[in-house]
Design a protein around this motif. Structure first.
Motif, PDB file in Angstrom:
ATOM      1  N   VAL A  54     -36.224 -78.055   8.802  1.00  0.00           N
ATOM      2  CA  VAL A  54     -36.930 -76.787   8.619  1.00  0.00           C
ATOM      3  C   VAL A  54     -37.809 -76.946   7.382  1.00  0.00           C
ATOM      4  CG1 VAL A  54     -36.740 -74.312   8.155  1.00  0.00           C
ATOM      5  CG2 VAL A  54     -35.040 -75.445   9.603  1.00  0.00           C
ATOM      6  N   TRP A  55     -39.096 -76.802   7.571  1.00  0.00           N
ATOM      7  CA  TRP A  55     -40.057 -76.966   6.469  1.00  0.00           C
ATOM      8  C   TRP A  55     -40.527 -75.559   6.067  1.00  0.00           C
ATOM      9  CZ3 TRP A  55     -45.558 -79.520   7.231  1.00  0.00           C
ATOM     10  CH2 TRP A  55     -46.251 -79.513   6.005  1.00  0.00           C
ATOM     11  N   LEU A  56     -40.111 -75.154   4.865  1.00  0.00           N
ATOM     12  CA  LEU A  56     -40.468 -73.833   4.356  1.00  0.00           C
ATOM     13  C   LEU A  56     -41.640 -73.928   3.386  1.00  0.00           C
ATOM     14  CD1 LEU A  56     -36.980 -72.202   3.568  1.00  0.00           C
ATOM     15  CD2 LEU A  56     -38.483 -71.749   5.520  1.00  0.00           C
ATOM     16  N   GLU A  57     -42.500 -72.938   3.440  1.00  0.00           N
ATOM     17  CA  GLU A  57     -43.624 -72.869   2.511  1.00  0.00           C
ATOM     18  C   GLU A  57     -43.918 -71.394   2.214  1.00  0.00           C
ATOM     19  OE1 GLU A  57     -47.062 -75.813   2.456  1.00  0.00           O
ATOM     20  OE2 GLU A  57     -47.998 -74.037   3.366  1.00  0.00           O
ATOM     21  N   GLN A  58     -43.778 -71.027   0.941  1.00  0.00           N
ATOM     22  CA  GLN A  58     -44.042 -69.662   0.479  1.00  0.00           C
ATOM     23  C   GLN A  58     -43.294 -68.625   1.317  1.00  0.00           C
ATOM     24  OE1 GLN A  58     -48.326 -69.218   0.399  1.00  0.00           O
ATOM     25  NE2 GLN A  58     -48.505 -70.412  -1.495  1.00  0.00           N
ATOM     26  N   GLY A  59     -42.020 -68.901   1.568  1.00  0.00           N
ATOM     27  CA  GLY A  59     -41.170 -67.936   2.251  1.00  0.00           C
ATOM     28  C   GLY A  59     -41.321 -67.882   3.753  1.00  0.00           C
TER      29      GLY A  59
ATOM     30  N   ALA B 295     -42.999 -75.395   9.652  1.00  0.00           N
ATOM     31  CA  ALA B 295     -42.769 -76.267  10.821  1.00  0.00           C
ATOM     32  C   ALA B 295     -41.269 -76.458  10.997  1.00  0.00           C
ATOM     33  CB  ALA B 295     -43.466 -77.614  10.642  1.00  0.00           C
ATOM     34  N   PHE B 296     -40.874 -76.797  12.230  1.00  0.00           N
ATOM     35  CA  PHE B 296     -39.463 -77.017  12.557  1.00  0.00           C
ATOM     36  C   PHE B 296     -39.414 -78.105  13.626  1.00  0.00           C
ATOM     37  CE2 PHE B 296     -35.557 -75.399  14.972  1.00  0.00           C
ATOM     38  CZ  PHE B 296     -34.677 -76.052  14.102  1.00  0.00           C
ATOM     39  N   GLY B 297     -38.778 -79.225  13.267  1.00  0.00           N
ATOM     40  CA  GLY B 297     -38.711 -80.327  14.221  1.00  0.00           C
ATOM     41  C   GLY B 297     -38.102 -81.557  13.583  1.00  0.00           C
ATOM     42  N   PRO B 298     -38.084 -82.690  14.273  1.00  0.00           N
ATOM     43  CA  PRO B 298     -37.529 -83.923  13.709  1.00  0.00           C
ATOM     44  C   PRO B 298     -38.377 -84.430  12.540  1.00  0.00           C
ATOM     45  CG  PRO B 298     -37.710 -84.044  16.101  1.00  0.00           C
ATOM     46  CD  PRO B 298     -38.487 -82.851  15.686  1.00  0.00           C
TER      47      PRO B 298
ATOM     48  N   ASP C 219     -47.630 -85.533   8.804  1.00  0.00           N
ATOM     49  CA  ASP C 219     -48.449 -84.578   8.043  1.00  0.00           C
ATOM     50  C   ASP C 219     -48.379 -84.939   6.558  1.00  0.00           C
ATOM     51  OD1 ASP C 219     -49.564 -82.391   6.702  1.00  0.00           O
ATOM     52  OD2 ASP C 219     -48.837 -80.957   8.203  1.00  0.00           O
ATOM     53  N   PRO C 220     -49.513 -85.240   5.900  1.00  0.00           N
ATOM     54  CA  PRO C 220     -49.499 -85.603   4.472  1.00  0.00           C
ATOM     55  C   PRO C 220     -48.893 -84.507   3.597  1.00  0.00           C
ATOM     56  CG  PRO C 220     -51.622 -86.126   5.471  1.00  0.00           C
ATOM     57  CD  PRO C 220     -50.868 -85.342   6.482  1.00  0.00           C
ATOM     58  N   ALA C 221     -49.131 -83.256   3.980  1.00  0.00           N
ATOM     59  CA  ALA C 221     -48.573 -82.158   3.188  1.00  0.00           C
ATOM     60  C   ALA C 221     -47.043 -82.165   3.231  1.00  0.00           C
ATOM     61  CB  ALA C 221     -49.107 -80.814   3.693  1.00  0.00           C
ATOM     62  N   TYR C 222     -46.497 -82.563   4.363  1.00  0.00           N
ATOM     63  CA  TYR C 222     -45.038 -82.667   4.488  1.00  0.00           C
ATOM     64  C   TYR C 222     -44.511 -83.783   3.574  1.00  0.00           C
ATOM     65  CZ  TYR C 222     -40.446 -83.612   6.558  1.00  0.00           C
ATOM     66  OH  TYR C 222     -39.095 -83.831   6.753  1.00  0.00           O
ATOM     67  N   ARG C 223     -45.201 -84.912   3.557  1.00  0.00           N
ATOM     68  CA  ARG C 223     -44.748 -86.025   2.720  1.00  0.00           C
ATOM     69  C   ARG C 223     -44.820 -85.655   1.242  1.00  0.00           C
ATOM     70  NH1 ARG C 223     -48.003 -88.904   6.452  1.00  0.00           N
ATOM     71  NH2 ARG C 223     -49.612 -89.239   4.861  1.00  0.00           N
ATOM     72  N   GLU C 224     -45.764 -84.795   0.872  1.00  0.00           N
ATOM     73  CA  GLU C 224     -45.889 -84.385  -0.529  1.00  0.00           C
ATOM     74  C   GLU C 224     -44.686 -83.557  -0.998  1.00  0.00           C
ATOM     75  OE1 GLU C 224     -49.499 -82.280  -1.065  1.00  0.00           O
ATOM     76  OE2 GLU C 224     -50.802 -84.030  -0.706  1.00  0.00           O
ATOM     77  N   VAL C 225     -43.980 -82.938  -0.050  1.00  0.00           N
ATOM     78  CA  VAL C 225     -42.803 -82.144  -0.414  1.00  0.00           C
ATOM     79  C   VAL C 225     -41.775 -83.000  -1.148  1.00  0.00           C
ATOM     80  CG1 VAL C 225     -40.793 -80.947   0.554  1.00  0.00           C
ATOM     81  CG2 VAL C 225     -43.081 -80.445   1.423  1.00  0.00           C
ATOM     82  N   PHE C 226     -41.696 -84.277  -0.804  1.00  0.00           N
ATOM     83  CA  PHE C 226     -40.691 -85.162  -1.394  1.00  0.00           C
ATOM     84  C   PHE C 226     -41.214 -85.892  -2.635  1.00  0.00           C
ATOM     85  CE2 PHE C 226     -39.934 -84.842   3.201  1.00  0.00           C
ATOM     86  CZ  PHE C 226     -38.677 -84.272   3.185  1.00  0.00           C
TER      87      PHE C 226
END
Length: 564
Positions: free
Chosen positions: A537-542, A546-549, A556-563
């Motif tokens: 579960v990828w949360l952003e500003q409440g 996105a939700f998936g494997p 998604d580069p923005a997803y990789r930036e989360v880590f």
């Protein structure tokens, strides 16, 4: 299957408390205190009359001995009533303090984590310890204030019996004293409440500092921390000085008004003696009754206690005004731990922490919750564990809204582990599973790799917690073991962040390969943990972005930036 719980849970503490409720809790002691105060007031009123008769007996050659014996008897009765009043007062305050502290503690526990969001730890300790004692004075202070009105009222009646002009002179002066005391009580209550609130601010900051004392020492910020903790001290001084100024002003006013009462009564009495309307003994009695009226100004301490009691009750009432977390009466039906968030919104002070979240987590899977700081990960985890309720929408576990589930059923089904677990219990074994069989405790310790270091402690699982120093990672493993008993849903809020890489990998594998017997909701900042989870579960500003494997989202580069 819906139905009521098999045994009744204790009802949550009442959500409101009033000054009257605290007074009434004095029970049988309040009448005793009232009776003792009444007897003492009657003795105070009778003595001037008896002494006046004694003076007249001396002047006229009457039976002086009889009146002296009556006076001695009254004095003995007054001493006994004072002793009874002192004992009953202490017993009443002690019992009420214990009752109020019990209710406050139960209310704080019933509120749950919401108490920590509303009050600091130091503030709550201040309310339970110091403010409860002040509030417990409510009953005795009400009786004392009420009893304080009897001498002047009785003095007025007896002066009117002696001579109506004496009563008129007395009434005018005592009215001024009464106004002074009313103003004093109101101002003192305001100052006492402000003083108690400032004390609580200092206690809260000190508690925070003590919990992080090692960090403060290591950072070399002891001086700055001292300044932060003591920053409200000038306010505390100002509130204390204000209370003393109110007391000084009222005492000065009473000191001026009191002699006016005495002089007015003596002047009127002197004229009546000259005219032969009253005797010398009656003039003596009238002077004593005037002294009683003038002495009302000395009751500032009594009214100050009353004001502090009102302030203490007000502080306790703020805790009871927070609604406790209530549970329903339903059992959870058989199910895999399917978790649903339906239109869930949680409001923050400035913006929503979660905003209209709709999410379905399949039962029996491992789901990682990721996102930048402030995205709402911990709030989502708290809702899943029902450590708080949403402001809008609802959370369901296997089709049942969490707020409708019976306490025992819910807590047996859901377990939580946190980044900084607080360990409770007498021993290390208690911290893992208080009241559970030893084999279950050891199994949980094995599963979370806590067994390795617990078994090396002097007494193993029976080692007292205060004799078991632990690192941050070891505390997290104990916290994980405590949550491991959950039968249907395991919620981990960054609960492996302090573990070394090898241990974290071992526990992560255990969590993500739990044979589908329960759902695991894992808040994490690590890409490796997200990669091993079934879903992310990828949360952003409440909101759910996105939700998936993990493999699908990692493109998604923005997803990789989360880590990072």
């Amino acid at each position: 299957m819906r139905g009521s719980s098999q045994r009744e849970r204790p009802r949550p503490a009442a959500r409101v408390i009033t000054f009257g409720a605290v007074v009434r809790h004095g029970g049988r002691w309040i009448p005793v205190i009232g009776l003792a105060a009444l007897v003492d007031s009657l003795v105070v009123l009778a003595l001037p009359f008896v002494f006046g008769r004694t003076v007249d007996a001396i002047v006229t050659g009457g039976d002086v001995g009889r009146w002296l014996l009556v006076a001695m008897g009254l004095i003995v009765v007054g001493i006994v009533s004072d002793l009874v009043d002192t004992f009953a007062d202490a017993a009443c305050v002690a019992g009420t303090t214990a009752w109020l502290r019990n209710r406050l503690i139960r209310q704080v526990l019933a509120i749950g984590p919401a108490a920590g969001r509303r009050f600091t730890t130091g503030d709550l300790v201040s309310r339970v310890s110091g403010n409860a004692v002040d509030a417990a004075q409510a009953g005795p202070s009400v009786v004392t204030v009420g009893a304080a009105a009897l001498p002047p009222v009785g003095s007025l009646a007896l002066l009117a019996y002696i001579d109506v002009w004496l009563a008129a002179a007395f009434l005018g002066g005592v009215s001024l004293v009464g106004l002074v005391l009313l103003a004093f009580t109101r101002r003192t209550a305001e100052a006492a409440l402000a003083y108690q609130e400032t004390q609580a601010r200092i206690a809260g900051r000190l508690t925070e500092s003590l919990s992080g004392i090692r960090t403060i020492a290591a950072a070399g910020t002891v001086g700055r921390e001292e300044d932060r903790v003591l920053e409200p001290l000038p306010d505390l001084h100002d509130h204390g000085a204000r209370a003393w100024r109110v007391l000084a002003r009222s005492s000065a006013q009473s000191a001026v008004v009191g002699p006016i009462v005495l002089v007015a009564v003596l002047a009127a009495g002197g004229l009546q003696v000259v005219d032969g309307r009253i005797t010398a003994g009656e003039l003596f009695a009238a002077s004593q009754y005037a002294v009683l009226g003038a002495g009302l100004g000395g009751l500032t301490g009594v009214f100050a206690e009353f004001a502090r009691a009102r302030a203490g009750v007000a502080r306790a009432a703020e805790v009871f005004a927070v609604p406790p977390l209530r549970y329903g009466r339903m059992h959870l039906p058989p199910g895999p731990g399917r978790l649903e968030f339906c239109g869930v919104t949680v409001r923050g002070e400035e913006s929503p922490l979660l905003d209209g979240v709709d999410l379905v987590v399949p039962g029996g899977v491992a789901v990682a919750v990721v996102g930048h700081s402030g995205a709402g990960k911990s709030v989502l985890a708290a809702l899943a564990a029902r450590l708080r309720d949403p402001d809008e929408g609802q959370v369901l576990l296997d089709g049942v809204p969490l707020h409708e589930v019976d306490h025992d059923s819910l807590r047996a089904a859901v377990g939580c582990a946190f980044e900084r677990p607080e360990l409770v219990g007498a021993t290390t074994g208690d911290a893992i599973g208080l009241g559970l069989e030893r084999d279950l405790v050891e199994a949980a310790a094995h599963a979370t790799h806590a067994y390795e270091f617990v078994s090396r402690l002097p007494d193993g699982f029976d080692t007292p917690l205060h004799d078991a120093p632990m690192s941050g990672g070891e505390r997290q493993r104990i916290g994980l073991a405590r949550a491991w008993h959950a039968g249907r849903l395991l919620v981990l809020d960054d609960a492996t962040s302090s573990l070394d890489t090898v241990t974290e990998l071992q526990i992560s594998r255990t969590l993500t390969s739990d044979e589908g017997r329960r759902t695991r909701l894992i808040v994490t900042h690590r890409a490796a943990t997200a990669a091993r989870a079934d879903l992310v579960v990828w949360l952003e500003q409440g909101r759910v972005r996105a939700f998936g494997p993990h493999a699908q989202l990692s493109g998604d580069p923005a997803y990789r930036e989360v880590f990072g």
